[in-house]
Motif scaffolding. Structure first.
Motif, short mmCIF file in Angstrom:
data_model
loop_
_atom_site.label_atom_id
_atom_site.label_comp_id
_atom_site.label_asym_id
_atom_site.label_seq_id
_atom_site.Cartn_x
_atom_site.Cartn_y
_atom_site.Cartn_z
N ILE A 173 73.88 75.32 76.78
CA ILE A 173 72.83 76.33 76.66
C ILE A 173 72.84 76.84 75.22
O ILE A 173 73.84 77.38 74.75
CB ILE A 173 73.06 77.49 77.64
CG1 ILE A 173 73.03 76.97 79.09
CG2 ILE A 173 72.01 78.59 77.45
CD1 ILE A 173 73.36 78.02 80.14
N ALA A 174 71.74 76.62 74.53
CA ALA A 174 71.60 77.04 73.14
C ALA A 174 70.38 77.95 73.04
O ALA A 174 69.66 78.17 74.02
CB ALA A 174 71.45 75.81 72.24
N ALA A 175 70.16 78.49 71.83
CA ALA A 175 69.04 79.41 71.68
C ALA A 175 68.46 79.33 70.27
O ALA A 175 69.15 78.99 69.31
CB ALA A 175 69.48 80.84 71.97
N VAL A 176 67.18 79.65 70.21
CA VAL A 176 66.49 79.86 68.93
C VAL A 176 66.27 81.37 68.83
O VAL A 176 65.25 81.89 69.29
CB VAL A 176 65.15 79.11 68.87
CG1 VAL A 176 64.48 79.28 67.52
CG2 VAL A 176 65.35 77.63 69.18
N PRO A 177 67.22 82.11 68.24
CA PRO A 177 67.14 83.58 68.24
C PRO A 177 65.86 84.13 67.64
O PRO A 177 65.37 85.19 68.06
CB PRO A 177 68.37 83.99 67.44
CG PRO A 177 69.33 82.85 67.58
CD PRO A 177 68.46 81.63 67.61
N ASP A 178 65.30 83.44 66.65
CA ASP A 178 64.10 83.95 65.97
C ASP A 178 62.94 84.19 66.92
O ASP A 178 62.08 85.03 66.66
CB ASP A 178 63.65 82.97 64.88
CG ASP A 178 64.59 82.97 63.68
OD1 ASP A 178 65.48 83.85 63.63
OD2 ASP A 178 64.45 82.09 62.81
N ARG A 179 62.90 83.46 68.01
CA ARG A 179 61.80 83.66 68.96
C ARG A 179 61.82 85.08 69.53
O ARG A 179 60.76 85.63 69.86
CB ARG A 179 61.92 82.66 70.12
CG ARG A 179 61.68 81.22 69.73
CD ARG A 179 61.83 80.31 70.92
NE ARG A 179 61.80 78.90 70.53
CZ ARG A 179 62.19 77.90 71.29
NH1 ARG A 179 62.63 78.15 72.53
NH2 ARG A 179 62.15 76.66 70.84
N THR A 180 63.02 85.63 69.66
CA THR A 180 63.15 86.97 70.22
C THR A 180 63.27 88.04 69.14
O THR A 180 62.66 89.11 69.25
CB THR A 180 64.38 87.03 71.15
OG1 THR A 180 64.24 86.02 72.17
CG2 THR A 180 64.51 88.39 71.82
N THR A 181 64.04 87.77 68.09
CA THR A 181 64.22 88.78 67.04
C THR A 181 62.94 89.02 66.26
O THR A 181 62.76 90.09 65.66
CB THR A 181 65.35 88.38 66.08
OG1 THR A 181 65.06 87.10 65.51
CG2 THR A 181 66.68 88.32 66.81
N ALA A 182 62.02 88.06 66.24
CA ALA A 182 60.75 88.27 65.55
C ALA A 182 60.00 89.45 66.15
O ALA A 182 59.24 90.15 65.45
CB ALA A 182 59.90 87.01 65.62
#
Length: 251
Positions: A173-182
């Motif tokens: 399980i990985a994440a693209v944090p920018d999708r949420t922090t944006a």
């Protein structure tokens, strides 16, 4: 007396041609303007070349949520038997499967932004060649990103924890944090971590419901795991979850 273009029983051919031309232009223009909230890029149809379509997930079982909660345990020892594509599809669906026509998934997401990306490191799965696969929730299929059995390399990246090398497969399980922090700024990182926890617990409960075992692993070298999976810098691995048939008495 010759008919007039204003006569009710007569329509000039030129007016008919003009009207048809106007309708064609209008319909063409309507086809290129997206509705509010839609992407202007058309969604490609059909299954991508080389994709592995997973069996349709089951939405019912003989195991209640309460029973799955009661039986959930961390399992680190796995029998030397392969998983099936049905097993794998059910586990991946539990992690991030789509459950609604609007794109909602099995795990809640802050702002429905869905930063998580799920990968499968496959070693011993019937009907699936060893390799690394990227799960596509919308189509419920796998895209192979690397070939060959990478379990030993992934185990070395996870402080040599044997469960990673022994399990037939490991869900990453990985994440693209920018999708949420944006949208949410620094606090979005907390939401990403919470979402990963939701997905991981779904995997635990689904495993318990279909007689599989798993364990959440957070002790690993981020850069090494990223290298094994070929992840770009903007994707952060958060969990390794080996999955397999439990060895009785080794929970």
């Amino acid at each position: 007396m010759s008919p007039s273009i204003m006569d009710r029983n007569y329509i000039h051919p030129g007016l008919i041609i003009a009207a048809i031309f106007t309708l064609v232009l209008a319909s063409g223009c309507a086809g290129v303007h997206p509705l509010p909230g839609e992407n202007s890029t058309p969604t490609p149809r059909g299954t991508p070349e080389g994709a592995i379509t997973l069996p349709e997930p089951s939405f019912k079982s003989n195991v209640s949520v309460e029973e799955a909660l009661q039986e959930r345990r961390s399992v680190r020892a796995y029998a030397e038997v392969p998983l099936t594509l049905t097993d794998v599809g059910q586990i991946l669906w539990a992690a991030q499967g789509v459950t609604d026509d609007r794109g909602y998934r099995t795990a809640p997401s802050a702002g429905a932004l869905y930063p998580l990306e799920v990968y499968l490191v496959a070693g011993n799965i019937m009907g699936l060649k060893p390799g690394i696969y990227h799960y596509q929730p919308g189509e419920h299929l796998l895209i192979q990103t690397a070939s060959g059995d990478q379990r030993a390399t992934l185990q070395a990246s996870a402080v040599n924890q044997t469960s990673v090398g022994d399990a037939p497969a490991t869900v990453v399980i990985a994440a693209v944090p920018d999708r949420t922090t944006a949208k949410y700024g620094e606090r979005g990182m907390r939401y990403v971590s919470m979402e990963a926890g939701h997905a991981a617990e779904n995997v635990y409960l689904q495993a318990a419901a279909i007689n599989l075992g798993t364990v959440t692993i957070g002790a690993f070298d981020d850069d090494n795991v990223r290298e094994v999976l070929g992840l770009p810098e903007n994707i952060t691995p958060l969990y390794l979850m080996p999955v397999g048939r439990p060895v009785p008495g080794n929970v």
